[in-house]
Write a protein that holds these residues in place. Structure first.
Motif, PDB file in Angstrom:
ATOM      1  N   GLY A 154       2.282 -56.003 -31.385  1.00  0.00           N
ATOM      2  CA  GLY A 154       2.429 -57.455 -31.302  1.00  0.00           C
ATOM      3  C   GLY A 154       2.307 -58.021 -29.902  1.00  0.00           C
ATOM      4  N   VAL A 155       1.464 -57.415 -29.065  1.00  0.00           N
ATOM      5  CA  VAL A 155       1.309 -57.873 -27.682  1.00  0.00           C
ATOM      6  C   VAL A 155      -0.012 -58.629 -27.539  1.00  0.00           C
ATOM      7  CG1 VAL A 155       1.295 -57.206 -25.256  1.00  0.00           C
ATOM      8  CG2 VAL A 155       2.590 -55.834 -26.920  1.00  0.00           C
ATOM      9  N   THR A 156       0.027 -59.769 -26.892  1.00  0.00           N
ATOM     10  CA  THR A 156      -1.178 -60.532 -26.569  1.00  0.00           C
ATOM     11  C   THR A 156      -1.428 -60.447 -25.061  1.00  0.00           C
ATOM     12  OG1 THR A 156      -0.854 -62.081 -28.390  1.00  0.00           O
ATOM     13  CG2 THR A 156      -2.236 -62.830 -26.568  1.00  0.00           C
ATOM     14  N   GLY A 157      -2.710 -60.290 -24.671  1.00  0.00           N
ATOM     15  CA  GLY A 157      -3.041 -60.222 -23.249  1.00  0.00           C
ATOM     16  C   GLY A 157      -2.606 -58.928 -22.596  1.00  0.00           C
ATOM     17  N   LEU A 158      -2.648 -57.838 -23.339  1.00  0.00           N
ATOM     18  CA  LEU A 158      -2.259 -56.530 -22.802  1.00  0.00           C
ATOM     19  C   LEU A 158      -3.427 -55.908 -22.056  1.00  0.00           C
ATOM     20  CD1 LEU A 158      -0.311 -54.064 -22.661  1.00  0.00           C
ATOM     21  CD2 LEU A 158      -1.286 -53.346 -24.868  1.00  0.00           C
ATOM     22  N   LEU A 159      -3.153 -55.414 -20.852  1.00  0.00           N
ATOM     23  CA  LEU A 159      -4.170 -54.761 -20.037  1.00  0.00           C
ATOM     24  C   LEU A 159      -3.671 -53.370 -19.657  1.00  0.00           C
ATOM     25  CD1 LEU A 159      -6.842 -54.905 -18.446  1.00  0.00           C
ATOM     26  CD2 LEU A 159      -5.580 -55.990 -16.581  1.00  0.00           C
ATOM     27  N   ILE A 160      -4.204 -52.341 -20.338  1.00  0.00           N
ATOM     28  CA  ILE A 160      -3.856 -50.955 -20.032  1.00  0.00           C
ATOM     29  C   ILE A 160      -4.979 -50.385 -19.174  1.00  0.00           C
ATOM     30  CG2 ILE A 160      -3.322 -48.681 -20.973  1.00  0.00           C
ATOM     31  CD1 ILE A 160      -2.489 -50.037 -23.563  1.00  0.00           C
ATOM     32  N   THR A 161      -4.665 -50.067 -17.922  1.00  0.00           N
ATOM     33  CA  THR A 161      -5.694 -49.583 -17.008  1.00  0.00           C
ATOM     34  C   THR A 161      -5.170 -48.403 -16.206  1.00  0.00           C
ATOM     35  OG1 THR A 161      -4.997 -51.024 -15.192  1.00  0.00           O
ATOM     36  CG2 THR A 161      -6.617 -51.918 -16.744  1.00  0.00           C
ATOM     37  N   GLY A 162      -6.074 -47.849 -15.386  1.00  0.00           N
ATOM     38  CA  GLY A 162      -5.690 -46.786 -14.481  1.00  0.00           C
ATOM     39  C   GLY A 162      -6.627 -45.611 -14.586  1.00  0.00           C
ATOM     40  N   THR A 163      -6.373 -44.619 -13.765  1.00  0.00           N
ATOM     41  CA  THR A 163      -7.157 -43.381 -13.772  1.00  0.00           C
ATOM     42  C   THR A 163      -6.287 -42.210 -14.205  1.00  0.00           C
ATOM     43  OG1 THR A 163      -6.640 -43.083 -11.429  1.00  0.00           O
ATOM     44  CG2 THR A 163      -8.707 -44.195 -11.969  1.00  0.00           C
ATOM     45  N   GLY A 164      -5.163 -42.521 -14.829  1.00  0.00           N
ATOM     46  CA  GLY A 164      -4.229 -41.485 -15.238  1.00  0.00           C
ATOM     47  C   GLY A 164      -4.585 -40.856 -16.568  1.00  0.00           C
ATOM     48  N   THR A 165      -3.696 -39.958 -17.018  1.00  0.00           N
ATOM     49  CA  THR A 165      -3.959 -39.137 -18.194  1.00  0.00           C
ATOM     50  C   THR A 165      -2.851 -39.290 -19.221  1.00  0.00           C
ATOM     51  OG1 THR A 165      -5.154 -37.486 -16.870  1.00  0.00           O
ATOM     52  CG2 THR A 165      -4.306 -36.765 -19.003  1.00  0.00           C
ATOM     53  N   ILE A 166      -3.254 -39.373 -20.485  1.00  0.00           N
ATOM     54  CA  ILE A 166      -2.326 -39.293 -21.609  1.00  0.00           C
ATOM     55  C   ILE A 166      -2.575 -37.952 -22.283  1.00  0.00           C
ATOM     56  CG2 ILE A 166      -1.681 -40.267 -23.838  1.00  0.00           C
ATOM     57  CD1 ILE A 166      -2.391 -43.010 -22.758  1.00  0.00           C
ATOM     58  N   CYS A 221      -2.174 -56.442 -31.998  1.00  0.00           N
ATOM     59  CA  CYS A 221      -2.379 -56.927 -30.630  1.00  0.00           C
ATOM     60  C   CYS A 221      -3.603 -57.842 -30.579  1.00  0.00           C
ATOM     61  CB  CYS A 221      -2.555 -55.758 -29.668  1.00  0.00           C
ATOM     62  SG  CYS A 221      -1.048 -54.773 -29.430  1.00  0.00           S
ATOM     63  N   LYS A 222      -3.647 -58.720 -29.556  1.00  0.00           N
ATOM     64  CA  LYS A 222      -4.745 -59.664 -29.416  1.00  0.00           C
ATOM     65  C   LYS A 222      -5.175 -59.761 -27.961  1.00  0.00           C
ATOM     66  CE  LYS A 222      -3.057 -62.660 -33.182  1.00  0.00           C
ATOM     67  NZ  LYS A 222      -2.594 -64.028 -33.531  1.00  0.00           N
ATOM     68  N   GLN A 223      -6.479 -60.041 -27.755  1.00  0.00           N
ATOM     69  CA  GLN A 223      -7.026 -60.334 -26.431  1.00  0.00           C
ATOM     70  C   GLN A 223      -6.565 -59.289 -25.413  1.00  0.00           C
ATOM     71  OE1 GLN A 223      -5.559 -64.340 -25.964  1.00  0.00           O
ATOM     72  NE2 GLN A 223      -7.179 -65.222 -27.211  1.00  0.00           N
ATOM     73  N   SER A 224      -6.826 -58.035 -25.717  1.00  0.00           N
ATOM     74  CA  SER A 224      -6.305 -56.937 -24.900  1.00  0.00           C
ATOM     75  C   SER A 224      -7.408 -55.967 -24.514  1.00  0.00           C
ATOM     76  CB  SER A 224      -5.196 -56.197 -25.663  1.00  0.00           C
ATOM     77  OG  SER A 224      -4.112 -57.080 -25.927  1.00  0.00           O
ATOM     78  N   THR A 225      -7.164 -55.228 -23.430  1.00  0.00           N
ATOM     79  CA  THR A 225      -8.143 -54.297 -22.880  1.00  0.00           C
ATOM     80  C   THR A 225      -7.495 -52.955 -22.583  1.00  0.00           C
ATOM     81  OG1 THR A 225      -9.517 -56.024 -21.887  1.00  0.00           O
ATOM     82  CG2 THR A 225      -9.639 -53.853 -20.889  1.00  0.00           C
ATOM     83  N   ILE A 226      -8.225 -51.884 -22.878  1.00  0.00           N
ATOM     84  CA  ILE A 226      -7.854 -50.531 -22.452  1.00  0.00           C
ATOM     85  C   ILE A 226      -9.016 -50.000 -21.635  1.00  0.00           C
ATOM     86  CG2 ILE A 226      -7.121 -48.236 -23.161  1.00  0.00           C
ATOM     87  CD1 ILE A 226      -6.298 -49.403 -25.830  1.00  0.00           C
ATOM     88  N   SER A 227      -8.762 -49.587 -20.403  1.00  0.00           N
ATOM     89  CA  SER A 227      -9.851 -49.214 -19.506  1.00  0.00           C
ATOM     90  C   SER A 227      -9.472 -48.056 -18.595  1.00  0.00           C
ATOM     91  CB  SER A 227     -10.251 -50.427 -18.645  1.00  0.00           C
ATOM     92  OG  SER A 227     -11.222 -50.075 -17.677  1.00  0.00           O
ATOM     93  N   GLY A 228     -10.372 -47.067 -18.521  1.00  0.00           N
ATOM     94  CA  GLY A 228     -10.288 -46.046 -17.493  1.00  0.00           C
ATOM     95  C   GLY A 228      -9.380 -44.874 -17.760  1.00  0.00           C
ATOM     96  N   ILE A 229      -8.671 -44.854 -18.895  1.00  0.00           N
ATOM     97  CA  ILE A 229      -7.674 -43.823 -19.145  1.00  0.00           C
ATOM     98  C   ILE A 229      -8.337 -42.527 -19.625  1.00  0.00           C
ATOM     99  CG2 ILE A 229      -5.542 -43.279 -20.383  1.00  0.00           C
ATOM    100  CD1 ILE A 229      -5.364 -45.668 -18.470  1.00  0.00           C
ATOM    101  N   TYR A 230      -7.738 -41.395 -19.246  1.00  0.00           N
ATOM    102  CA  TYR A 230      -8.137 -40.079 -19.744  1.00  0.00           C
ATOM    103  C   TYR A 230      -7.179 -39.677 -20.865  1.00  0.00           C
ATOM    104  CZ  TYR A 230     -11.401 -39.215 -15.901  1.00  0.00           C
ATOM    105  OH  TYR A 230     -12.466 -39.284 -15.031  1.00  0.00           O
ATOM    106  N   PHE A 231      -7.743 -39.384 -22.036  1.00  0.00           N
ATOM    107  CA  PHE A 231      -6.959 -38.866 -23.149  1.00  0.00           C
ATOM    108  C   PHE A 231      -7.338 -37.406 -23.374  1.00  0.00           C
ATOM    109  CE2 PHE A 231      -6.746 -43.363 -24.050  1.00  0.00           C
ATOM    110  CZ  PHE A 231      -5.572 -43.553 -24.762  1.00  0.00           C
ATOM    111  N   VAL A 232      -6.349 -36.532 -23.564  1.00  0.00           N
ATOM    112  CA  VAL A 232      -6.653 -35.126 -23.840  1.00  0.00           C
ATOM    113  C   VAL A 232      -5.758 -34.605 -24.960  1.00  0.00           C
ATOM    114  CG1 VAL A 232      -7.525 -34.613 -21.526  1.00  0.00           C
ATOM    115  CG2 VAL A 232      -5.098 -34.318 -22.007  1.00  0.00           C
ATOM    116  N   ASN A 233      -6.371 -33.861 -25.868  1.00  0.00           N
ATOM    117  CA  ASN A 233      -5.692 -32.979 -26.813  1.00  0.00           C
ATOM    118  C   ASN A 233      -4.645 -33.662 -27.680  1.00  0.00           C
ATOM    119  OD1 ASN A 233      -7.252 -30.918 -25.777  1.00  0.00           O
ATOM    120  ND2 ASN A 233      -5.670 -30.220 -24.356  1.00  0.00           N
ATOM    121  N   SER A 234      -5.052 -34.713 -28.369  1.00  0.00           N
ATOM    122  CA  SER A 234      -4.136 -35.342 -29.313  1.00  0.00           C
ATOM    123  C   SER A 234      -3.955 -34.447 -30.535  1.00  0.00           C
ATOM    124  CB  SER A 234      -4.683 -36.699 -29.756  1.00  0.00           C
ATOM    125  OG  SER A 234      -3.792 -37.340 -30.644  1.00  0.00           O
TER     126      SER A 234
END
Length: 400
Positions: free
Chosen positions: A119-131, A156-169
């Motif tokens: 339920g988040v609007t205008g969420l910006l998840i960024t970085g060069t980190g790892t999940i 969620c609305k009007q949101s961005t996810i950028s640059g994240i590294y995801f490994v081994n879900s």
């Protein structure tokens, strides 16, 4: 989606996708300031939750939760709830967020999800980190016992996810559900080729989603499109290994499907099980229409172009399920400018329903060859109707 709609979306995303520098107007909420130990062993969940609640309730412009670099944060299942007071809120991941590594450690926790923004609007998840989901401990167990996903955006609305590294879900890495106006870009998602159900990105019951400029190599679909989804644009993605970019599977429980305006272009498939794929369950209803795969390159792909309208629950029966009177109507599908190599004999396989045939299929500028010197490839069609334009190699088997 017409050109005006695409440009409107680009304008909307432009407002939310800039990697904004920290300014005097932004308030920084480092998880370290809320008690995180960042040793990879101590549970830092409470610190993350407290930092989020403080940022979400802040009235300053662009409050930002920061996960600092060169640190490893152990986090148990968390829900980051909105709405927030600011019109834009950032979650910057520079370090590593790790889940509990052993299935036994999850005892007493909700294993259906791990990190959820709700339920988040205008969420910006960024970085060069790892999940890092440490999913390997789950892959040998039944899939229904797995945590379903690493990161999810729900409502969620009007949101961005950028640059994240995801490994081994344990299963899906990133899920977009019941959300609108979402931009996913510059992602790097990896899991072993033999890891089960580790989709890179799954989009369901959502509208106006752009996936751009990303590298995805997993054990399942690079990107999968679920039911009740529309206006999805996927471009400039490197996919493989994995199961390709899939519209579906759709209609598994006999529900009425509404999927339309799905556009995939400038995707490179390398060593993947599938390339451009649409898959629907026999018991499904409704429609999947206005779908395009364009400007695609293939490198040793097992099923370069594949429609399977006969998905069923009979193990080992793929492509040989008993006919049913139901089916999801697949129509207005374009395959254009698809070139490269197939690792199998059947390069184009359109397995459509006898009861609800595929209609309005268009093929143009297709040149697929075998990746084995001197061998040929063929097209195979069942109940697939449409037209050809320009060179189609192997020769098209579409019915008029």
């Amino acid at each position: 989606m017409n050109a005006v709609g695409v440009f409107a979306l680009m304008f909307i995303f432009g407002l939310y996708s800039a990697d904004l520098p920290f300014s005097s107007a932004a308030t920084i909420f480092s998880v370290l300031n809320y008690g995180a130990k960042a040793d990879g062993k101590t549970d830092d969940s409470k610190a993350f939750s407290a930092a989020w609640k403080a940022a979400c309730s802040a009235t300053t412009q662009n409050p930002t939760v920061v996960v600092p670099s060169s640190r490893n944060f152990l986090v148990y299942p968390l829900i980051f709830n909105g709405p927030c007071k600011s019109s834009q809120i950032s979650f910057q991941i520079i370090g590593t967020i790790s889940s509990p590594s052993s299935p036994s450690v999850w005892s007493g926790h909700d294993i259906s999800k791990w990190l959820t923004f709700n339920g988040v609007t205008g969420l910006l998840i960024t970085g060069t980190g790892t999940i890092d989901s440490h999913g390997s401990g789950w892959w040998g167990q039944s899939c229904r016992d797995h945590p379903n996903l690493a990161l999810s955006l729900i409502s969620c609305k009007q949101s961005t996810i950028s640059g994240i590294y995801f490994v081994n879900s344990a299963q899906e890495h990133l899920v977009i559900y019941l959300s609108n106006d979402i931009l996913i870009k510059n992602m790097h998602i990896t899991a072993p080729e033999n890891s089960p159900n580790t989709d890179g990105i799954h989009i369901e019951a959502s509208q106006n989603v752009l996936v751009n400029n990303s590298y995805i190599a997993t054990g399942d679909d690079c990107v999968s499109i679920g039911d009740m989804t529309s206006n999805i644009n996927i471009s400039f993605v490197n996919c493989g290994p994995g199961h390709g970019v899939s519209v579906g599977s759709l209609g598994k429980n006999g529900n009425s499907v509404k999927v339309e305006n799905i556009h995939v272009k400038r995707v490179n498939f390398k060593g993947s099980t599938n390339g451009a794929r649409i898959k629907t369950w026999q018991v499904g209803l409704g429609y999947a229409r206005k779908i395009s795969f364009e400007h695609i390159t293939l490198q040793s792909v097992q099923n370069p172009i594949y429609i399977d309208q006969n998905y069923c629950d009979i193990k080992g029966a793929r492509g040989n399920c008993a006919q049913k009177s139901t089916g999801v109507h697949i129509s207005e599908v374009t395959f254009n400018d698809i070139v490269g190599t197939s690792s199998t004999y059947v390069a184009i396989n359109l397995n459509c329903s006898q009861s609800v045939a595929c209609t309005g299929i268009t093929m143009s500028s297709i040149q697929i060859k075998s990746d084995k010197s001197g061998q040929q490839v063929i097209s195979k069609c069942t109940n697939a109707h449409g037209t050809n334009s320009g060179v189609v190699q192997p020769k098209s088997c579409l019915q008029s």
